[in-house]
Design an enzyme around this catalytic site. Structure first.
Site, short mmCIF file in Angstrom:
data_model
loop_
_atom_site.label_atom_id
_atom_site.label_comp_id
_atom_site.label_asym_id
_atom_site.label_seq_id
_atom_site.Cartn_x
_atom_site.Cartn_y
_atom_site.Cartn_z
N HIS A 155 0.84 -1.20 0.00
CA HIS A 155 0.00 0.00 0.00
C HIS A 155 0.87 1.25 0.00
O HIS A 155 1.29 1.74 1.04
CB HIS A 155 -0.93 -0.02 1.22
CG HIS A 155 -2.00 1.04 1.18
ND1 HIS A 155 -3.33 0.75 1.38
CD2 HIS A 155 -1.94 2.37 0.97
CE1 HIS A 155 -4.04 1.87 1.29
NE2 HIS A 155 -3.21 2.87 1.05
N HIS A 194 1.14 4.97 -2.33
CA HIS A 194 0.62 5.81 -3.42
C HIS A 194 1.75 6.55 -4.10
O HIS A 194 2.55 7.21 -3.43
CB HIS A 194 -0.35 6.86 -2.88
CG HIS A 194 -1.58 6.29 -2.25
ND1 HIS A 194 -2.78 6.17 -2.94
CD2 HIS A 194 -1.81 5.80 -1.01
CE1 HIS A 194 -3.70 5.65 -2.13
NE2 HIS A 194 -3.14 5.40 -0.95
N GLY A 221 -10.40 7.83 -1.91
CA GLY A 221 -11.21 9.04 -1.88
C GLY A 221 -12.03 9.21 -0.61
O GLY A 221 -11.76 8.57 0.41
N HIS A 241 -9.87 1.28 0.16
CA HIS A 241 -9.68 2.01 1.41
C HIS A 241 -10.99 1.96 2.18
O HIS A 241 -12.04 2.30 1.64
CB HIS A 241 -9.35 3.47 1.13
CG HIS A 241 -7.97 3.73 0.61
ND1 HIS A 241 -7.55 3.33 -0.63
CD2 HIS A 241 -6.91 4.34 1.20
CE1 HIS A 241 -6.29 3.70 -0.80
NE2 HIS A 241 -5.87 4.32 0.30
N GLU A 260 -10.82 3.85 7.63
CA GLU A 260 -9.72 4.77 7.93
C GLU A 260 -10.34 6.04 8.52
O GLU A 260 -10.22 6.30 9.71
CB GLU A 260 -8.94 5.09 6.65
CG GLU A 260 -7.78 6.04 6.86
CD GLU A 260 -7.15 6.51 5.53
OE1 GLU A 260 -7.79 6.38 4.47
OE2 GLU A 260 -6.02 7.06 5.57
ZN LIG Z 1 -3.88 4.87 0.96
#
Ligand SMILES: [Zn+2]
Length: 339
Positions: free
Chosen positions: A18, A20, A177, A204, A207
């Site tokens: 994970h 980005h 998002g 995701h 979170e």
């Molecule tokens: Zn992430």
């Protein structure tokens, strides 16, 4: 942590599932681009830093965290830059001893600033990653394309269509998002289609929103992997569901601290997740934005209560099993020797 221990953690063959691209940009490169393109931004690292990286004075909130991406977006200025950013993200991972990397990127975000075509952006990222793979044969990698839940499903459909054309490089699709205001539901059909077409799926969830979001990701999207997911611990029912499904959580400690998901390292849910029999892996999320490395995340994990080298070892193995190319990931960390 002594420098010897730190070196040992860097040399430890690691897996990051994970990470980005947009959160992995080198500060020195950003400063250089700001100068060369005469951006209305600081051109020296020290002054630019607080605009693109979480610093001590930032509030630990999702807003402060996401605001940095609004600045980062201004740097996606040319095919060469995007290719370079991808190259450097992989290079930095390789230098930190990551041996298998699943690098995710958001084609729509990279394309939007200059009105680039999604197809072009995907091919530039892919080319940059491939450049790095050739230069650093010790790292194996796969790409994941992210789509945002707060953007139209039609946009996500285009991205998935393009990903299916490049299954050799692109292993999976990720839902990212605004988790608080946009449910996963509208993406259920697309995720099913992506899976039928041969893409892996991850999302995701849990979170910035609670355990219901994890339940939706598992039940509606059918994912086996959850990005973060740490708020699952707020519901014993969803913990039980995740355990039954064998879901794997892509945990990112520093990111959770930086965005306020966890109020402090000692309060992070990871040890409780493992104690509850959940499967978890350690990852970076946004190493540029959070100024962290995967070896640093391993060092942090060792500071958690009841967290020693056995837990570390099982998380690396878990990551190999949960990878979208498990055989490649396992091969990449075959020489695994734990400190
Ligand atoms: Zn992430």
């Amino acid at each position: 942590m002594t420098s010897l221990e730190q070196t040992a953690l860097m040399q430890l063959p690691k897996i990051d599932l994970h990470r980005h691209l947009e959160g992995s940009l080198r500060l020195s490169t950003l400063a250089e681009i700001a100068g060369r393109y005469r951006l209305d931004l600081p051109r020296d690292v020290a002054t630019l830093r607080p605009l693109v990286q979480i610093t001590a004075s930032d509030p630990r909130t999702p807003r402060a965290f996401l605001d940095k991406f609004n600045v980062l977006r201004r740097f996606y200025l040319s095919p060469g830059i995007i290719r370079r950013l991808a190259f450097e993200a992989v290079e930095d991972a390789a230098r930190d001893g990551v041996r298998y990397l699943e690098l995710r990127f958001t084609p729509a975000a990279l394309a939007r600033t200059q009105g680039f075509a999604l197809r072009d952006v995907i091919s530039w990222v892919s080319a940059g990653a491939e450049d790095a793979r050739r230069q650093y044969p010790e790292i194996d990698l796969a790409l994941i394309v992210s789509v945002n839940r707060h953007e139209p499903v039609e946009l996500a459909e285009q991205v998935v269509g393009l990903a299916v054309d490049r299954l050799r490089e692109i292993a999976a699709i990720d839902l990212a998002g605004d988790e608080v205001n946009f449910p996963a539901e509208p993406f259920a059909g697309l995720f099913a289609e992506a899976r039928r077409a041969g893409l892996g799926i991850t999302a995701h969830a849990g979170e910035w929103s609670g355990p219901a979001s994890v339940r939706h990701a598992l039940e509606r999207l059918g994912v086996q992997r959850i990005g973060h997911g740490v708020r699952v611990m707020e519901s014993p029912d969803v913990v039980a569901l995740a355990r039954e499904r064998g879901a794997v959580f892509e945990v990112c400690l520093t990111s959770n601290l930086d965005s306020g998901v966890a109020a402090g390292l000692a309060l992070h849910p990871l040890p409780a997740m493992l104690a509850a029999g959940l499967r978890a892996t350690l990852n970076t999320d946004d190493p540029g934005l959070s100024n962290c490395t995967l070896s640093g995340e391993y060092a942090l994990a060792q500071m958690l209560p009841g967290f020693g080298s056995t837990e570390l070892q099982s998380m690396v193995h878990e990551a190999a099993t949960a990878a979208f190319h498990p055989e490649r990931a396992r091969h990449a960390v075959d020489a695994l020797e734990l400190v």
